[in-house]
Design a protein around this motif. Sequence first.
Motif, PDB file in Angstrom:
ATOM      1  N   ILE A  39       0.862  -1.182   0.000  1.00  0.00           N
ATOM      2  CA  ILE A  39       0.000   0.000   0.000  1.00  0.00           C
ATOM      3  C   ILE A  39       0.898   1.231   0.000  1.00  0.00           C
ATOM      4  N   VAL A  40       0.584   2.191  -0.857  1.00  0.00           N
ATOM      5  CA  VAL A  40       1.312   3.462  -0.869  1.00  0.00           C
ATOM      6  C   VAL A  40       0.319   4.580  -0.594  1.00  0.00           C
ATOM      7  N   THR A  41       0.620   5.396   0.413  1.00  0.00           N
ATOM      8  CA  THR A  41      -0.250   6.502   0.812  1.00  0.00           C
ATOM      9  C   THR A  41       0.517   7.812   0.712  1.00  0.00           C
ATOM     10  N   GLN A  42      -0.026   8.759  -0.042  1.00  0.00           N
ATOM     11  CA  GLN A  42       0.602  10.072  -0.132  1.00  0.00           C
ATOM     12  C   GLN A  42       0.216  10.856   1.120  1.00  0.00           C
ATOM     13  N   ILE A  43       1.221  11.244   1.920  1.00  0.00           N
ATOM     14  CA  ILE A  43       0.955  11.912   3.195  1.00  0.00           C
ATOM     15  C   ILE A  43       1.326  13.388   3.179  1.00  0.00           C
ATOM     16  N   ALA A  44       2.027  13.830   2.157  1.00  0.00           N
ATOM     17  CA  ALA A  44       2.360  15.246   1.965  1.00  0.00           C
ATOM     18  C   ALA A  44       2.639  15.425   0.479  1.00  0.00           C
ATOM     19  N   GLU A  45       2.905  16.640   0.071  1.00  0.00           N
ATOM     20  CA  GLU A  45       3.027  16.919  -1.364  1.00  0.00           C
ATOM     21  C   GLU A  45       4.055  16.019  -2.041  1.00  0.00           C
ATOM     22  N   ASN A  46       5.178  15.773  -1.373  1.00  0.00           N
ATOM     23  CA  ASN A  46       6.254  14.998  -1.977  1.00  0.00           C
ATOM     24  C   ASN A  46       6.693  13.819  -1.114  1.00  0.00           C
ATOM     25  N   SER A  47       5.817  13.344  -0.247  1.00  0.00           N
ATOM     26  CA  SER A  47       6.151  12.257   0.676  1.00  0.00           C
ATOM     27  C   SER A  47       5.084  11.166   0.627  1.00  0.00           C
TER      28      SER A  47
ATOM     29  N   ASN B 123      10.188  -7.932   1.528  1.00  0.00           N
ATOM     30  CA  ASN B 123      10.848  -8.952   0.706  1.00  0.00           C
ATOM     31  C   ASN B 123      11.118  -8.380  -0.682  1.00  0.00           C
ATOM     32  N   ASP B 124      11.922  -9.125  -1.454  1.00  0.00           N
ATOM     33  CA  ASP B 124      12.369  -8.620  -2.752  1.00  0.00           C
ATOM     34  C   ASP B 124      11.240  -8.486  -3.763  1.00  0.00           C
ATOM     35  N   THR B 125      10.249  -9.372  -3.697  1.00  0.00           N
ATOM     36  CA  THR B 125       9.138  -9.312  -4.645  1.00  0.00           C
ATOM     37  C   THR B 125       8.352  -8.011  -4.491  1.00  0.00           C
ATOM     38  N   VAL B 126       8.036  -7.678  -3.246  1.00  0.00           N
ATOM     39  CA  VAL B 126       7.280  -6.445  -3.000  1.00  0.00           C
ATOM     40  C   VAL B 126       8.156  -5.227  -3.257  1.00  0.00           C
ATOM     41  N   ALA B 127       9.447  -5.338  -2.942  1.00  0.00           N
ATOM     42  CA  ALA B 127      10.371  -4.236  -3.214  1.00  0.00           C
ATOM     43  C   ALA B 127      10.429  -3.932  -4.711  1.00  0.00           C
ATOM     44  N   THR B 128      10.420  -4.972  -5.521  1.00  0.00           N
ATOM     45  CA  THR B 128      10.414  -4.777  -6.973  1.00  0.00           C
ATOM     46  C   THR B 128       9.153  -4.037  -7.415  1.00  0.00           C
ATOM     47  N   SER B 129       8.015  -4.355  -6.798  1.00  0.00           N
ATOM     48  CA  SER B 129       6.768  -3.652  -7.115  1.00  0.00           C
ATOM     49  C   SER B 129       6.854  -2.179  -6.748  1.00  0.00           C
ATOM     50  N   LEU B 130       7.463  -1.879  -5.592  1.00  0.00           N
ATOM     51  CA  LEU B 130       7.611  -0.479  -5.174  1.00  0.00           C
ATOM     52  C   LEU B 130       8.526   0.282  -6.133  1.00  0.00           C
ATOM     53  N   ILE B 131       9.638  -0.327  -6.499  1.00  0.00           N
ATOM     54  CA  ILE B 131      10.565   0.319  -7.436  1.00  0.00           C
ATOM     55  C   ILE B 131       9.859   0.628  -8.752  1.00  0.00           C
ATOM     56  N   GLN B 132       9.092  -0.339  -9.253  1.00  0.00           N
ATOM     57  CA  GLN B 132       8.377  -0.136 -10.516  1.00  0.00           C
ATOM     58  C   GLN B 132       7.344   0.976 -10.381  1.00  0.00           C
ATOM     59  N   TRP B 133       6.638   1.025  -9.239  1.00  0.00           N
ATOM     60  CA  TRP B 133       5.638   2.076  -9.044  1.00  0.00           C
ATOM     61  C   TRP B 133       6.294   3.456  -9.018  1.00  0.00           C
ATOM     62  N   ILE B 134       7.426   3.573  -8.349  1.00  0.00           N
ATOM     63  CA  ILE B 134       8.125   4.868  -8.289  1.00  0.00           C
ATOM     64  C   ILE B 134       8.563   5.296  -9.685  1.00  0.00           C
ATOM     65  N   ASN B 135       9.102   4.351 -10.441  1.00  0.00           N
ATOM     66  CA  ASN B 135       9.557   4.676 -11.806  1.00  0.00           C
ATOM     67  C   ASN B 135       8.401   5.029 -12.728  1.00  0.00           C
ATOM     68  N   ASP B 136       7.326   4.244 -12.662  1.00  0.00           N
ATOM     69  CA  ASP B 136       6.227   4.405 -13.628  1.00  0.00           C
ATOM     70  C   ASP B 136       5.223   5.478 -13.239  1.00  0.00           C
ATOM     71  N   SER B 137       4.863   5.527 -11.959  1.00  0.00           N
ATOM     72  CA  SER B 137       3.817   6.455 -11.524  1.00  0.00           C
ATOM     73  C   SER B 137       4.369   7.805 -11.092  1.00  0.00           C
ATOM     74  N   LEU B 138       5.472   7.800 -10.356  1.00  0.00           N
ATOM     75  CA  LEU B 138       6.067   9.072  -9.933  1.00  0.00           C
ATOM     76  C   LEU B 138       7.013   9.630 -10.993  1.00  0.00           C
TER      77      LEU B 138
END
Length: 251
Positions: free
Chosen positions: A39-47, A83-98
């Motif tokens: 789960i990713v929650t935006q808690i401030a403009e850039n956080s 774990n590495d599987t979820v970490a890979t998902s986070l990395i992809q989300w940062i690259n693709d969405s942010l």
Amino acid sequence: MFRFKYIGFIIFAVIIAGCSNQKPVEFQAKEVYQSGDLIVTQIAENSFQHTSFKQTNDFGNVPCNGLVVRHDGEAIVFDTPTNDTVATSLIQWINDSLKCKINAVIPTHFHDDCLGGLQAFTVAGIPSYANNKTIALARANNFAVPQHGFDDSLLLKVGSANIVAKFFGEGHTADNIVGYFPADRVLFGGCLIKELNAGKGYLGDAKVERWSNTVQKVKAAYPDVRIVVPGHGNYGNSELLDFTMQLFKDQ
């Protein structure tokens, strides 16, 4: 005619003054990504708080928080997912969405809720930084080992902004650090900081007699902090620092 123009000018000036005195609209946190294990929650403009999960014998399926900060197309991550599987998902989300390049990942202590997904960052070519004590403890426990170490504090650029990672003393572990993002006045306390009304949690590597004093130093260093993110549970404000100090007072 002049009188009506004058009255109209006064009304216009009052309206403008009233608008200028209004308080700025407070940022409304929002969930921006959710899968079965992240789960990713935006808690401030850039956080952004990232939350993954760890199954434990004593505490059940525990939500584990980290922090992503961004600025000018760059990002830094505090704590990996579990774990590495979820970490890979986070990395992809940062690259693709942010649409951000990740400059660094910073585990805040050696437990696997902080660096369990570190290998995924290494494979992606993202440099990792940690307290030298964290590196030593990770190596001793045969965990993934961060690449670059520091003793007291670390200052890194994210876009044109800064982050700081700093060791204030022992508490949850001998190596726990915190991260601060001045642009949003967001403190990532990691497992050193407890959510409101939490219990003491896992104490297997804790230095409980030093915990309260360490948090007191954190509070003194960041008097203007607006948002505090704990290692587990709900984020809040500086009340989390006060609660944690009280929880471990007179140990």
